[in-house]
Design an enzyme around this catalytic site. Structure first.
Site, PDB file in Angstrom:
ATOM      1  N   LYS A   1     -10.427  12.425   8.779  1.00  0.00           N
ATOM      2  CA  LYS A   1      -9.900  12.045  10.085  1.00  0.00           C
ATOM      3  C   LYS A   1      -9.852  13.264  11.006  1.00  0.00           C
ATOM      4  O   LYS A   1      -9.709  14.399  10.535  1.00  0.00           O
ATOM      5  CB  LYS A   1      -8.453  11.517   9.945  1.00  0.00           C
ATOM      6  CG  LYS A   1      -8.292  10.241   9.170  1.00  0.00           C
ATOM      7  CD  LYS A   1      -6.801   9.902   9.040  1.00  0.00           C
ATOM      8  CE  LYS A   1      -6.572   8.653   8.206  1.00  0.00           C
ATOM      9  NZ  LYS A   1      -6.995   7.426   8.912  1.00  0.00           N
TER      10      LYS A   1
ATOM     11  N   ARG B   1      -7.549  -0.565   1.083  1.00  0.00           N
ATOM     12  CA  ARG B   1      -8.047  -1.782   0.414  1.00  0.00           C
ATOM     13  C   ARG B   1      -8.456  -1.498  -1.030  1.00  0.00           C
ATOM     14  O   ARG B   1      -8.457  -2.391  -1.866  1.00  0.00           O
ATOM     15  CB  ARG B   1      -9.194  -2.383   1.235  1.00  0.00           C
ATOM     16  CG  ARG B   1     -10.428  -1.548   1.338  1.00  0.00           C
ATOM     17  CD  ARG B   1     -11.260  -1.901   2.557  1.00  0.00           C
ATOM     18  NE  ARG B   1     -10.639  -1.425   3.787  1.00  0.00           N
ATOM     19  CZ  ARG B   1     -11.134  -1.642   5.011  1.00  0.00           C
ATOM     20  NH1 ARG B   1     -12.231  -2.360   5.155  1.00  0.00           N
ATOM     21  NH2 ARG B   1     -10.516  -1.175   6.075  1.00  0.00           N
TER      22      ARG B   1
ATOM     23  N   LYS C   1       0.844  -1.193   0.000  1.00  0.00           N
ATOM     24  CA  LYS C   1       0.000   0.000   0.000  1.00  0.00           C
ATOM     25  C   LYS C   1       0.881   1.245   0.000  1.00  0.00           C
ATOM     26  O   LYS C   1       1.714   1.432   0.890  1.00  0.00           O
ATOM     27  CB  LYS C   1      -0.899  -0.023   1.238  1.00  0.00           C
ATOM     28  CG  LYS C   1      -1.723   1.240   1.474  1.00  0.00           C
ATOM     29  CD  LYS C   1      -2.483   1.122   2.798  1.00  0.00           C
ATOM     30  CE  LYS C   1      -3.141   2.437   3.186  1.00  0.00           C
ATOM     31  NZ  LYS C   1      -3.806   2.350   4.502  1.00  0.00           N
TER      32      LYS C   1
ATOM     33  N   GLU D   1      -9.356   3.568   2.329  1.00  0.00           N
ATOM     34  CA  GLU D   1      -8.832   3.682   0.969  1.00  0.00           C
ATOM     35  C   GLU D   1      -7.740   2.670   0.647  1.00  0.00           C
ATOM     36  O   GLU D   1      -7.501   2.352  -0.522  1.00  0.00           O
ATOM     37  CB  GLU D   1      -8.288   5.102   0.734  1.00  0.00           C
ATOM     38  CG  GLU D   1      -6.884   5.368   1.214  1.00  0.00           C
ATOM     39  CD  GLU D   1      -6.685   5.153   2.709  1.00  0.00           C
ATOM     40  OE1 GLU D   1      -5.585   4.711   3.091  1.00  0.00           O
ATOM     41  OE2 GLU D   1      -7.611   5.419   3.493  1.00  0.00           O
TER      42      GLU D   1
END
Length: 506
Positions: A282, A356, A270, A354
């Site tokens: 967030k 995944r 990732k 995000e």
């Protein structure tokens, strides 16, 4: 970076300004290097043990001035804990601790004899672990400090040479030290990437650093842009990128070390170079460390560097989908349905999930090209920290054989994992009424449902996922190193490649 050497000479003959020796807890009779030094220093170590000032407890460290009794001016006595629990991982930790303490004391030429000769631990493994621990422990990230010297303008303290002292076959020790150096330097390369600020390490810059590293070590390198991603119909990765003004990159590094018709190990990382959460924004305190949301990608790049230098007889490809996740008028939204490159659709219910999405297209790329097994690494979920803390990464897989191989590699590297359940029952948590799957499964079993999403893109290909959200970052300085990126995964992936290469040669 300190130079690491090997010497089979006795510890009393070491020519340098500092020595590190190890002591086990619960033992009063000195052995090996400790006994030899105690004799040379008129019994001072035995006196400290008798008085209880030195116990050998794990992580205990005592610095002694030798007052001219031997050439080194200082000796670091490092506690190793119980002898029956001594492992190469304990050597790694002790070496890190000793080198950091001796650097602070101003040492430049350090010898290490950490009691492995009488511990039962394989000497070559111990020498490698000591090399790794020393170089990982001495790592600092000072690139953006205006004052590159130490306090009050004095030169920054630095160890110049480390000599691994031990009786054994010198060629084997040298090979072990060389391997340890490659692994540590490659982990530190990954740490540099993780510690860079997000305004410097954009996806484009991450690609350029991958390209430069590949040229240095002889890897094949392909860096793809957004237009290519559109042609590949990578809708999941592109959805994450929608809200950012920074261009995404799809990084592919190839090490063709195996036979042309052999299988290829795929490492997928990732590469979210900054994660604001997107429209599912967030809170500020949750956003501060999100420059390190690319540590899975950094681990893949660091591992590919190590693999290129170690040259195992297996082909390996490293894949890093890299983008930012930002909020804007063009950002992807909760409620959207996104189609990944393998044709499967995802109902978006949290734009902060995000990772995944990016991995969906990375794993699909690996499957499309026939790579197997596939192993991905990602700072994917906070839920894994609730399950395992910061001590182990979560291991999720659809294949028992690759699970076992990763567990072996984790044990050998000291980067620990724990196999998590992947029962079919968890599939219902990501079931969508209007798409092939939901992006998240809610609060329950968060790390498992995230892995379940990824498993949809691996299909029947042997695959494993490592959730490194809490092992990739060290929040505070401790005996093993500075706060910041840890480089977790580099050593594990490198060991896995060597392990699989050995099995192919059986």
């Amino acid at each position: 970076m300190a130079d690491v050497r090997v010497s089979t000479r006795d510890v009393q003959q070491f020519e340098g300004d500092a020595l590190a020796i190890g002591l086990f807890s619960g033992e009063t009779a000195l052995q090996g290097p400790a006994a030899a030094l105690d004799e040379a220093m008129a019994g001072v170590i035995a006196e400290l043990i008798a008085s209880g000032e030195v116990t050998g407890a794990a992580d205990e460290i005592t610095l002694l001035h030798t007052l001219g009794k031997i050439e080194p001016a200082r000796v670091a006595i490092v506690g190793l804990g119980a002898r029956d629990k001594f492992t190469p991982d304990r050597v790694r930790r002790a070496a890190s601790q000793a080198c950091r303490a001796l650097r602070s004391a101003g040492a430049k030429r350090v010898g290490m004899a950490l009691a492995w000769a009488e511990s039962g631990v394989n000497l070559a493994l111990a020498a490698r672990a000591a090399t790794e621990g020393a170089l990982l422990g001495l790592y600092e990230f000072n690139l953006y400090k205006a004052q590159q010297n130490g306090q009050n303008g004095a030169p920054r303290k630095a160890i110049e040479t480390i000599t691994i002292l031990g009786k054994g076959r010198e060629p084997a020790l040298r090979a072990a030290v060389a391997r340890g150096r490659i692994l540590a330097e490659s982990a530190n390369f990954a740490r540099d990437l993780g510690n860079e600020p997000p305004n410097t390490l954009t996806p484009t810059e991450m690609g350029e650093r991958a390209r430069r590293m590949a040229a240095e070590v002889g890897l094949e390198c392909e860096i793809y842009d957004k237009a290519w991603m559109r042609k590949q119909e990578m809708g999941a990765l592109l959805a994450v990128n929608q809200g950012s003004v920074e261009e995404p990159r799809f990084i592919v590094l190839r090490y063709p070390g195996g036979p042309k018709r052999g299988s290829t190990l795929a490492l997928v990382g990732k590469g979210i170079t900054f994660d604001s959460g997107g429209l599912s924004l967030k809170p500020n305190e949750g956003m501060l460390g999100m420059k390190m949301d690319m540590c899975g990608g950094a681990a893949v790049l660091g591992a590919m560097r190590a693999i290129a230098l170690l040259k195992p007889s297996i082909s390996v490809v490293g894949i890093v989908p890299a983008t930012e996740n930002m909020p804007s008028g063009s950002a992807y939204r909760p409620g959207d349905i996104v189609r990944a490159s393998n044709g499967k659709t995802i109902e978006i219910n949290n734009t902060d999930a995000e990772g995944r999405m990016a991995l969906a297209d990375g794993i699909s790329y690996a499957v499309k090209h026939g790579y197997a097994p596939i192993v991905d690494a990602a700072t994917l979920t906070g839920a894994i920290g609730i399950s395992l803390g910061k001590f182990r990464a979560g291991l999720f897989s659809n294949n028992e054989e690759i699970t076992h191989s990763i567990e072996q590699a984790a044990s050998a590297s000291g980067e620990r994992v724990w196999a998590m359940p992947m029962d079919d029952d968890y599939d219902q948590l990501i079931k969508s009424d209007i798409a092939d799957m939901k992006q998240t499964g809610g609060r329950l079993a968060g790390s498992i449902t995230a892995a379940k999403v990824l498993s949809n893109f691996a299909g029947s290909t042997p695959w494993a996922h490592l959730d490194i959200a809490y092992t990739a970052v060290r929040d505070n300085r401790d005996v093993e190193g500075e706060a910041g990126a840890t480089g977790y995964g580099v050593r594990l992936f490198s060991e896995l490649a060597s392990l699989l290469a050995g099995r192919k040669g059986e």
